[in-house]
Design a protein around this motif. Structure first.
Motif, mmCIF file in Angstrom:
data_model
loop_
_atom_site.group_PDB
_atom_site.id
_atom_site.type_symbol
_atom_site.label_atom_id
_atom_site.label_comp_id
_atom_site.label_asym_id
_atom_site.label_seq_id
_atom_site.Cartn_x
_atom_site.Cartn_y
_atom_site.Cartn_z
ATOM 1 N N LYS A 169 0.829 -1.211 0.000
ATOM 2 C CA LYS A 169 0.000 0.000 0.000
ATOM 3 C C LYS A 169 0.864 1.262 0.000
ATOM 4 O O LYS A 169 0.527 2.245 -0.667
ATOM 5 N N GLY A 170 1.937 1.235 0.784
ATOM 6 C CA GLY A 170 2.844 2.375 0.793
ATOM 7 C C GLY A 170 2.878 3.103 2.122
ATOM 8 O O GLY A 170 2.830 2.474 3.184
ATOM 9 N N TYR A 171 2.904 4.440 2.031
ATOM 10 C CA TYR A 171 3.127 5.255 3.220
ATOM 11 C C TYR A 171 2.009 6.288 3.390
ATOM 12 O O TYR A 171 1.520 6.864 2.425
ATOM 13 N N LYS A 172 1.648 6.518 4.669
ATOM 14 C CA LYS A 172 0.602 7.492 4.967
ATOM 15 C C LYS A 172 1.003 8.275 6.219
ATOM 16 O O LYS A 172 1.388 7.699 7.232
ATOM 17 N N LEU A 173 0.914 9.601 6.123
ATOM 18 C CA LEU A 173 1.272 10.463 7.245
ATOM 19 C C LEU A 173 0.134 10.468 8.265
ATOM 20 O O LEU A 173 -1.001 10.813 7.952
ATOM 21 N N ILE A 174 0.455 10.082 9.504
ATOM 22 C CA ILE A 174 -0.548 9.978 10.559
ATOM 23 C C ILE A 174 -0.523 11.206 11.468
ATOM 24 O O ILE A 174 -1.558 11.757 11.825
ATOM 25 N N ASP A 175 0.670 11.631 11.835
ATOM 26 C CA ASP A 175 0.768 12.755 12.773
ATOM 27 C C ASP A 175 2.062 13.527 12.516
ATOM 28 O O ASP A 175 3.081 12.953 12.147
ATOM 29 N N VAL A 176 1.966 14.854 12.722
ATOM 30 C CA VAL A 176 3.109 15.745 12.499
ATOM 31 C C VAL A 176 3.591 16.269 13.845
ATOM 32 O O VAL A 176 2.794 16.796 14.635
ATOM 33 N N PRO A 177 4.875 16.150 14.164
ATOM 34 C CA PRO A 177 5.388 16.635 15.449
ATOM 35 C C PRO A 177 5.465 18.156 15.474
ATOM 36 O O PRO A 177 5.418 18.817 14.427
ATOM 37 N N ASP A 178 5.573 18.716 16.657
ATOM 38 C CA ASP A 178 5.675 20.171 16.805
ATOM 39 C C ASP A 178 7.131 20.600 16.638
ATOM 40 O O ASP A 178 7.791 21.060 17.567
ATOM 41 N N LEU A 179 7.625 20.435 15.410
ATOM 42 C CA LEU A 179 8.984 20.840 15.070
ATOM 43 C C LEU A 179 8.982 22.244 14.483
ATOM 44 O O LEU A 179 7.975 22.713 13.945
ATOM 45 N N LEU A 180 10.132 22.900 14.557
ATOM 46 C CA LEU A 180 10.265 24.250 14.017
ATOM 47 C C LEU A 180 11.128 24.260 12.760
ATOM 48 O O LEU A 180 11.816 25.234 12.476
ATOM 49 N N THR A 181 11.061 23.192 11.990
ATOM 50 C CA THR A 181 11.831 23.097 10.758
ATOM 51 C C THR A 181 11.285 24.058 9.698
ATOM 52 O O THR A 181 10.156 24.546 9.788
ATOM 53 N N LYS A 182 12.084 24.284 8.697
ATOM 54 C CA LYS A 182 11.698 25.164 7.587
ATOM 55 C C LYS A 182 10.414 24.678 6.931
ATOM 56 O O LYS A 182 9.521 25.472 6.603
ATOM 57 N N ASP A 183 10.290 23.359 6.747
ATOM 58 C CA ASP A 183 9.110 22.797 6.087
ATOM 59 C C ASP A 183 7.845 23.005 6.916
ATOM 60 O O ASP A 183 6.748 23.117 6.358
ATOM 61 N N GLU A 184 7.981 23.066 8.222
ATOM 62 C CA GLU A 184 6.811 23.248 9.083
ATOM 63 C C GLU A 184 6.431 24.722 9.244
ATOM 64 O O GLU A 184 5.256 25.052 9.411
ATOM 65 N N ILE A 185 7.415 25.605 9.189
ATOM 66 C CA ILE A 185 7.154 27.007 9.490
ATOM 67 C C ILE A 185 6.830 27.852 8.257
ATOM 68 O O ILE A 185 5.839 28.608 8.249
ATOM 69 N N LEU A 186 7.623 27.753 7.205
ATOM 70 C CA LEU A 186 7.461 28.672 6.071
ATOM 71 C C LEU A 186 6.058 28.640 5.442
ATOM 72 O O LEU A 186 5.531 29.698 5.079
ATOM 73 N N PRO A 187 5.415 27.478 5.308
ATOM 74 C CA PRO A 187 4.054 27.508 4.747
ATOM 75 C C PRO A 187 3.045 28.235 5.629
ATOM 76 O O PRO A 187 2.003 28.676 5.146
ATOM 77 N N ARG A 188 3.357 28.383 6.909
ATOM 78 C CA ARG A 188 2.455 29.043 7.854
ATOM 79 C C ARG A 188 2.800 30.516 8.059
ATOM 80 O O ARG A 188 2.010 31.268 8.639
ATOM 81 N N LEU A 189 3.977 30.934 7.607
ATOM 82 C CA LEU A 189 4.511 32.244 7.956
ATOM 83 C C LEU A 189 3.902 33.353 7.108
ATOM 84 O O LEU A 189 3.968 33.323 5.882
ATOM 85 N N ASN A 190 3.321 34.350 7.774
ATOM 86 C CA ASN A 190 2.634 35.443 7.087
ATOM 87 C C ASN A 190 3.399 36.754 7.246
ATOM 88 O O ASN A 190 2.854 37.775 7.672
ATOM 89 N N THR A 191 4.685 36.723 6.907
ATOM 90 C CA THR A 191 5.504 37.930 6.969
ATOM 91 C C THR A 191 6.016 38.277 5.577
ATOM 92 O O THR A 191 5.995 37.446 4.662
ATOM 93 N N LYS A 192 6.530 39.501 5.443
ATOM 94 C CA LYS A 192 7.087 39.927 4.157
ATOM 95 C C LYS A 192 8.537 39.498 4.011
ATOM 96 O O LYS A 192 8.966 39.091 2.936
#
Length: 328
Positions: A53-76
């Motif tokens: 079947k493959g892989y499925k993301l179940i839960d995301v940890p509260d990390l401060l990595t670039k991938d976790e922050i930049l999509p949420r960041l609302n700055t100029k």
């Protein structure tokens, strides 16, 4: 490549992605896919792996990595150049190196853990892994060097406003501490490089105790420090907290650069000051002087009245203010 796999998993939260499909799309072997999946699991991502079947993301940890922050960041621009570390000695130290190397204004250095975190006057700042926000911001405002200490108040107002957005009522201990229930929850360390007539850069380090447990604070530290979780009994999402902090900071900082005023910042610092109206000790390089705090000037200086009746100004960076009773 790991970032692309994570992105694909996040974009398909309700289905399994086969290793074969990921392999074809990304142009790498299925063995490489498996290796990156294991790496993500080691970072704390919960990924279900099912044969055929493959892989499925179940839960995301509260990390401060670039991938976790930049999509949420609302700055100029604050945080758009994002330097992440799993562990570092000091984010301020690294940020100063990057500023010297020509990194742009708004670059941030952030780490899940610091081994040599520092506060003002060389004090140690406890920075356990995954429990707080340990971030430094590179700033290059076109202002006289003598105005640089005022930037600290922008950081204080930004942290206070961020906590208020989360329903947390904090107080400000001029110029660089944020207080909850008479204990320190956040410290700000502002460092600069410049000459009398030329400011090269400012680095602002902000440390917030977010989800630190009470038993993780040593006995002496627990008397003066606390965390958001200790005070409010629940975990706070560090990702949301960081994005809010950077946005508030940028808004206040841009106002300062454009209009040359700290009006909004000073109003926040005055309204939420834990010192105004209190008797305090002002420590000048080891010498203690008693005074009563009267006000905060429009330029950010603390106005105090000494025991002999004279009124004076206290400049950020040249003194340390401690309350006569307890921490504040």
């Amino acid at each position: 490549m790991k970032e692309k796999i994570l992105k694909a998993l996040k974009e398909n939260p309700d289905k399994f992605l086969s290793g074969e499909m990921l392999s074809k799309e990304l142009g790498i072997t299925r063995a490489a896919i498996w290796k990156h999946i294991n790496s993500l699991k080691a970072e704390g991502y919960e990924i279900d792996s099912v044969s055929k079947k493959g892989y499925k993301l179940i839960d995301v940890p509260d990390l401060l990595t670039k991938d976790e922050i930049l999509p949420r960041l609302n700055t100029k621009y604050i945080g758009k150049t994002y330097v992440y570390h799993s562990k570092i000695d000091s984010t301020n130290k690294k940020a100063k190196e990057l500023a010297t190397d020509g990194f742009d204004e708004g670059t941030i250095v952030i780490s899940e853990e610091q081994s040599l975190g520092r506060g003002r006057l060389g004090r140690v700042w406890y920075s356990p892994r995954g429990k707080g926000i340990w971030v430094s911001i590179i700033l290059k405002p076109n202002i006289p060097t003598m105005m640089a200490p005022r930037i600290t108040l922008i950081g204080a107002a930004a942290v206070h406003s961020t906590l208020e957005e989360f329903g947390i009522k904090s107080e400000i201990k001029w110029p660089n501490d944020i207080i909850l229930n008479n204990k320190k929850v956040c410290g700000i360390l502002t460092e600069m490089s410049g000459e009398m007539d030329k400011l090269n850069y400012i680095v602002m380090g902000i440390g917030i105790n977010v989800n630190t447990e009470e038993n993780e604070l040593e006995n002496e530290l627990s008397k003066i420090a606390t965390s958001l979780k200790i005070e409010y009994g629940k975990e706070v999402c560090r990702k949301q907290l960081l994005c809010s902090l950077l946005k508030h900071f940028e808004d206040f900082y841009d106002d300062f650069k454009e209009y040359g005023t700290l009006e909004n910042v000073i109003n926040i610092c005055k309204k939420n000051s834990i010192l105004i109206g209190k008797e305090v000790k002002i420590i000048y390089y080891g010498k203690e002087v008693a005074a009563k705090v009267i006000d905060i000037e429009d330029d950010g200086e603390l106005i105090v009245k000494y025991d002999d009746g004279t009124v004076g100004k206290v400049l950020s960076g040249e003194v340390s203010v401690r309350g006569l009773y307890g921490y504040v």
